[in-house]
Design a protein around this motif. Structure first.
Motif, PDB file in Angstrom:
ATOM      1  N   LEU A 202      13.251  -0.944   3.487  1.00  0.00           N
ATOM      2  CA  LEU A 202      14.191  -1.196   4.589  1.00  0.00           C
ATOM      3  C   LEU A 202      13.702  -0.583   5.899  1.00  0.00           C
ATOM      4  CD1 LEU A 202      17.635  -0.775   2.811  1.00  0.00           C
ATOM      5  CD2 LEU A 202      16.435  -2.880   3.412  1.00  0.00           C
ATOM      6  N   ARG A 203      13.051   0.575   5.814  1.00  0.00           N
ATOM      7  CA  ARG A 203      12.496   1.174   7.032  1.00  0.00           C
ATOM      8  C   ARG A 203      11.364   0.312   7.582  1.00  0.00           C
ATOM      9  NH1 ARG A 203      13.162   6.014   4.018  1.00  0.00           N
ATOM     10  NH2 ARG A 203      10.917   6.316   3.806  1.00  0.00           N
TER      11      ARG A 203
ATOM     12  N   ILE B 187       2.651   3.478   9.369  1.00  0.00           N
ATOM     13  CA  ILE B 187       1.987   4.197   8.271  1.00  0.00           C
ATOM     14  C   ILE B 187       1.971   5.695   8.560  1.00  0.00           C
ATOM     15  CG2 ILE B 187      -0.244   4.543   7.120  1.00  0.00           C
ATOM     16  CD1 ILE B 187      -0.753   1.506   7.578  1.00  0.00           C
ATOM     17  N   ASP B 188       1.615   6.054   9.767  1.00  0.00           N
ATOM     18  CA  ASP B 188       1.566   7.471  10.140  1.00  0.00           C
ATOM     19  C   ASP B 188       2.944   8.113  10.141  1.00  0.00           C
ATOM     20  OD1 ASP B 188      -1.173   7.306  10.430  1.00  0.00           O
ATOM     21  OD2 ASP B 188      -1.110   7.050  12.615  1.00  0.00           O
ATOM     22  N   SER B 189       3.941   7.402  10.628  1.00  0.00           N
ATOM     23  CA  SER B 189       5.283   7.983  10.706  1.00  0.00           C
ATOM     24  C   SER B 189       5.901   8.182   9.326  1.00  0.00           C
ATOM     25  CB  SER B 189       6.200   7.108  11.566  1.00  0.00           C
ATOM     26  OG  SER B 189       6.467   5.876  10.925  1.00  0.00           O
TER      27      SER B 189
ATOM     28  N   ALA C 180       1.393   1.079   2.146  1.00  0.00           N
ATOM     29  CA  ALA C 180       2.022   0.426   3.297  1.00  0.00           C
ATOM     30  C   ALA C 180       1.868  -1.088   3.241  1.00  0.00           C
ATOM     31  CB  ALA C 180       1.410   0.967   4.589  1.00  0.00           C
ATOM     32  N   TYR C 181       0.695  -1.565   2.866  1.00  0.00           N
ATOM     33  CA  TYR C 181       0.499  -3.009   2.829  1.00  0.00           C
ATOM     34  C   TYR C 181       1.221  -3.655   1.641  1.00  0.00           C
ATOM     35  CZ  TYR C 181      -2.304  -3.069   6.970  1.00  0.00           C
ATOM     36  OH  TYR C 181      -2.700  -2.980   8.277  1.00  0.00           O
ATOM     37  N   ARG C 182       1.407  -2.926   0.549  1.00  0.00           N
ATOM     38  CA  ARG C 182       2.246  -3.449  -0.543  1.00  0.00           C
ATOM     39  C   ARG C 182       3.696  -3.577  -0.082  1.00  0.00           C
ATOM     40  NH1 ARG C 182      -1.112  -0.331  -3.962  1.00  0.00           N
ATOM     41  NH2 ARG C 182       0.323   1.433  -3.942  1.00  0.00           N
TER      42      ARG C 182
ATOM     43  N   CYS D 148       8.155  -7.050   2.221  1.00  0.00           N
ATOM     44  CA  CYS D 148       8.962  -7.446   3.381  1.00  0.00           C
ATOM     45  C   CYS D 148       8.675  -8.889   3.771  1.00  0.00           C
ATOM     46  CB  CYS D 148       8.690  -6.523   4.565  1.00  0.00           C
ATOM     47  SG  CYS D 148       9.278  -4.840   4.341  1.00  0.00           S
ATOM     48  N   LYS D 149       7.403  -9.249   3.760  1.00  0.00           N
ATOM     49  CA  LYS D 149       7.012 -10.617   4.111  1.00  0.00           C
ATOM     50  C   LYS D 149       7.604 -11.622   3.124  1.00  0.00           C
ATOM     51  CE  LYS D 149       2.907 -13.406   5.181  1.00  0.00           C
ATOM     52  NZ  LYS D 149       3.479 -14.078   6.321  1.00  0.00           N
TER      53      LYS D 149
END
Length: 150
Positions: free
Chosen positions: A90-91, A109-111, A119-121, A126-127
């Motif tokens: 959700l974020r 990714i950094d945050s 992150a890409y998973r 999301c996509k």
């Protein structure tokens, strides 16, 4: 529909909350059957939820039953919102929806302090969700008729 794209732990927490909301006190066997986790995983979920619910509610775990005690003016929706706030999916969706400046995905990714592969998973989940409701991602931003689909 969105719940099917969330992390398993978030879905388990929501299932546990729903079970405890329907009956304030539930036997451990009944919870294990409804949430479908091991006893060790259940104890871990309860401990995490107690940390999440700090000041809102408390889940008491005894040897044979589990009970939910809500503090003043706290309802089911506030507790479920507390669980949803911990969802990285959700974020990520929030980042993609609000990314009007087309900020690099690396800033997300950094945050979140996660690896690129994780992150890409998450971005792929999301996509998939966005595609299911007729939207897409382009330049780290949601495209399509956002107003009507979300």
């Amino acid at each position: 529909m969105l719940n099917s794209f969330l992390e398993k732990k978030i879905k388990n927490k929501l299932d546990l909350l729903s079970t405890l909301h329907s009956k304030n006190t539930v036997s451990i066997d009944e919870v294990l059957n409804s949430v479908k986790v091991s006893k060790i995983s259940l104890i871990s979920l309860i401990n995490e939820m107690n940390i999440d619910f700090d000041g809102l509610a408390f889940i008491e775990n005894s040897h044979s039953y589990i009970s939910l005690s809500k503090y003043d003016n706290v309802d089911f929706f506030r507790l479920s919102h507390t669980i949803y706030k911990n969802s990285i999916v959700l974020r990520c969706l929030k980042f993609l929806i609000l990314n009007d400046d087309e900020i690099s995905f690396f800033s997300f990714i950094d945050s979140e302090f996660i690896t690129k592969s994780v992150a890409y998973r998450i971005r792929t989940k999301c996509k998939c969700y966005l595609n299911a409701i007729g939207l897409d991602i382009k330049n780290n931003r949601v495209y399509g008729d956002v107003k009507w689909n979300l």
